[in-house]
Design an enzyme around this catalytic site. Structure first.
Site, PDB file in Angstrom:
ATOM      1  N   THR A  44      41.350  38.817  38.367  1.00  0.00           N
ATOM      2  CA  THR A  44      41.803  40.112  37.842  1.00  0.00           C
ATOM      3  C   THR A  44      43.163  39.990  37.148  1.00  0.00           C
ATOM      4  O   THR A  44      43.413  40.665  36.149  1.00  0.00           O
ATOM      5  CB  THR A  44      41.856  41.162  38.966  1.00  0.00           C
ATOM      6  N   TYR A 107      34.148  50.484  41.214  1.00  0.00           N
ATOM      7  CA  TYR A 107      33.632  51.759  40.713  1.00  0.00           C
ATOM      8  C   TYR A 107      32.355  52.187  41.438  1.00  0.00           C
ATOM      9  O   TYR A 107      32.205  53.350  41.789  1.00  0.00           O
ATOM     10  CB  TYR A 107      33.388  51.729  39.188  1.00  0.00           C
ATOM     11  N   TYR A 133      36.512  38.494  47.740  1.00  0.00           N
ATOM     12  CA  TYR A 133      37.804  39.062  47.331  1.00  0.00           C
ATOM     13  C   TYR A 133      37.796  40.553  47.628  1.00  0.00           C
ATOM     14  O   TYR A 133      37.055  41.306  46.998  1.00  0.00           O
ATOM     15  CB  TYR A 133      38.030  38.782  45.848  1.00  0.00           C
ATOM     16  N   ARG A 138      42.278  48.310  44.093  1.00  0.00           N
ATOM     17  CA  ARG A 138      41.729  48.217  42.737  1.00  0.00           C
ATOM     18  C   ARG A 138      40.272  48.673  42.674  1.00  0.00           C
ATOM     19  O   ARG A 138      39.847  49.294  41.717  1.00  0.00           O
ATOM     20  CB  ARG A 138      41.817  46.767  42.238  1.00  0.00           C
ATOM     21  N   LYS A 161      39.746  36.162  50.015  1.00  0.00           N
ATOM     22  CA  LYS A 161      41.080  36.573  49.586  1.00  0.00           C
ATOM     23  C   LYS A 161      41.242  38.012  50.056  1.00  0.00           C
ATOM     24  O   LYS A 161      40.569  38.915  49.566  1.00  0.00           O
ATOM     25  CB  LYS A 161      41.216  36.482  48.069  1.00  0.00           C
ATOM     26  N   ILE A 203      46.559  33.454  47.390  1.00  0.00           N
ATOM     27  CA  ILE A 203      46.225  33.515  45.966  1.00  0.00           C
ATOM     28  C   ILE A 203      47.221  34.506  45.405  1.00  0.00           C
ATOM     29  O   ILE A 203      47.125  35.705  45.640  1.00  0.00           O
ATOM     30  CB  ILE A 203      44.773  33.922  45.713  1.00  0.00           C
TER      31      ILE A 203
END
Length: 293
Positions: A44, A107, A133, A138, A161, A203
């Site tokens: 991202t 979304y 992840y 987000r 992550k 990360i």
């Protein structure tokens, strides 16, 4: 397998949005020489959301080419469409990649059962290891620890992550997964304490700017020298906040531009460059750390 400091690498761009491959090569060399343990390409932070399929793959292939086997490369290959994530992963797997980072679908807000089906389908589609992840800030959807534990049963799902910033979540997940399941911090503010609690690495966005310090911090924590890890983290802690005063990767790109690591700090729309006061703030922090004069 994937331990230490992995940089969530930015993707350098020109003003028209095209990729600046010369600067990308320079960044790869910067991280290799700085002791970074691995690179996440087109995650991202690499603006994966605005890179079309062919360009996404090209940037990853170029990163692999520039690295030439000297550092581990993980490819961002997540999508909110399972079929798209599978297609992307299968195409990238044709290159010499070390593994994949696959984000919780954004979304769509899938149920926990939907997340399990999504990630199992991706892992079934490739022979390479997959890192989950979870970044609910987000994606809106939040993968629960019990879901991670279920996915950890898959032979090719090897770690996660965790970008929740919640250290209680780390300890909960750690208690439910096998000992060899890798848990990496995706939140720089809490990353050091994450390591001190037994996390396997990071990360990191901050690693774009101070890769040596992030690598040394993870190495110190792995050796049990928590005092040194915390000392290093304290020195760079201002960056953890300043690099996120605008949406990522706006500030890391500006910092790297001021460090002369990239020709410019352009982003792909709808992202635009930082406000002047925020540019000044990050420059002052870089000066305080003697990164720029």
């Amino acid at each position: 397998m994937f331990k230490g400091s992995y940089v969530a690498l930015v993707t350098p761009m020109f003003e028209d949005g095209s990729i600046d491959f010369e600067s990308l090569r320079s960044l790869v060399e910067f991280h290799i020489s700085s002791g970074t343990h691995g690179i996440v390409s087109v995650g991202t932070t690499g603006e994966s959301a605005t890179l079309p399929f062919e360009e996404h793959i090209l940037v990853i292939k170029k990163t692999i080419e520039y690295a030439a086997g000297r550092i581990k490369i993980i490819a961002g290959s997540g999508a909110n469409s399972t079929s798209e994530a599978i297609e992307l992963s299968q195409e990238i797997a044709k290159s010499k990649i070390d593994g994949f980072l696959s984000v919780v679908p954004y979304y769509n807000k899938p149920q926990q059962r939907g997340m399990i089906a999504h990630f199992e389908a991706i892992a079934d589609s490739t022979p390479l290891p997959v890192l989950l992840y979870n970044v609910p800030g987000r994606t809106v959807a939040d993968m629960q620890s019990s879901t991670v534990a279920e996915l950890a049963k898959h032979d090719r799902i090897v770690g996660i992550k965790d970008a929740t910033g919640d250290l209680r979540r780390f300890t909960e997940t750690k208690s439910l997964v096998p000992d060899d399941f890798v848990i990496l911090s995706g939140d720089d503010v809490t990353g050091c304490e994450f390591l001190c609690l037994g996390g396997d690495g990071v990360i990191s966005v901050t690693a774009n700017v101070v890769p040596k310090q992030m690598a040394k911090m993870t190495e110190a924590a792995a050796k049990g020298d928590l005092a040194l890890a915390r000392e290093i983290d304290k020195e760079i802690s201002a960056l953890h906040d300043l690099l996120f005063i605008e949406p990522n990767p706006v500030m890391p790109k500006w910092a790297l531009y001021k460090m002369k690591m990239m020709k410019n700090a352009f982003l792909r729309l709808p992202m635009v460059q930082a406000e002047l006061n925020n540019k000044n703030a990050i420059e002052q922090a870089l000066q305080a750390l003697k990164i720029i004069s």
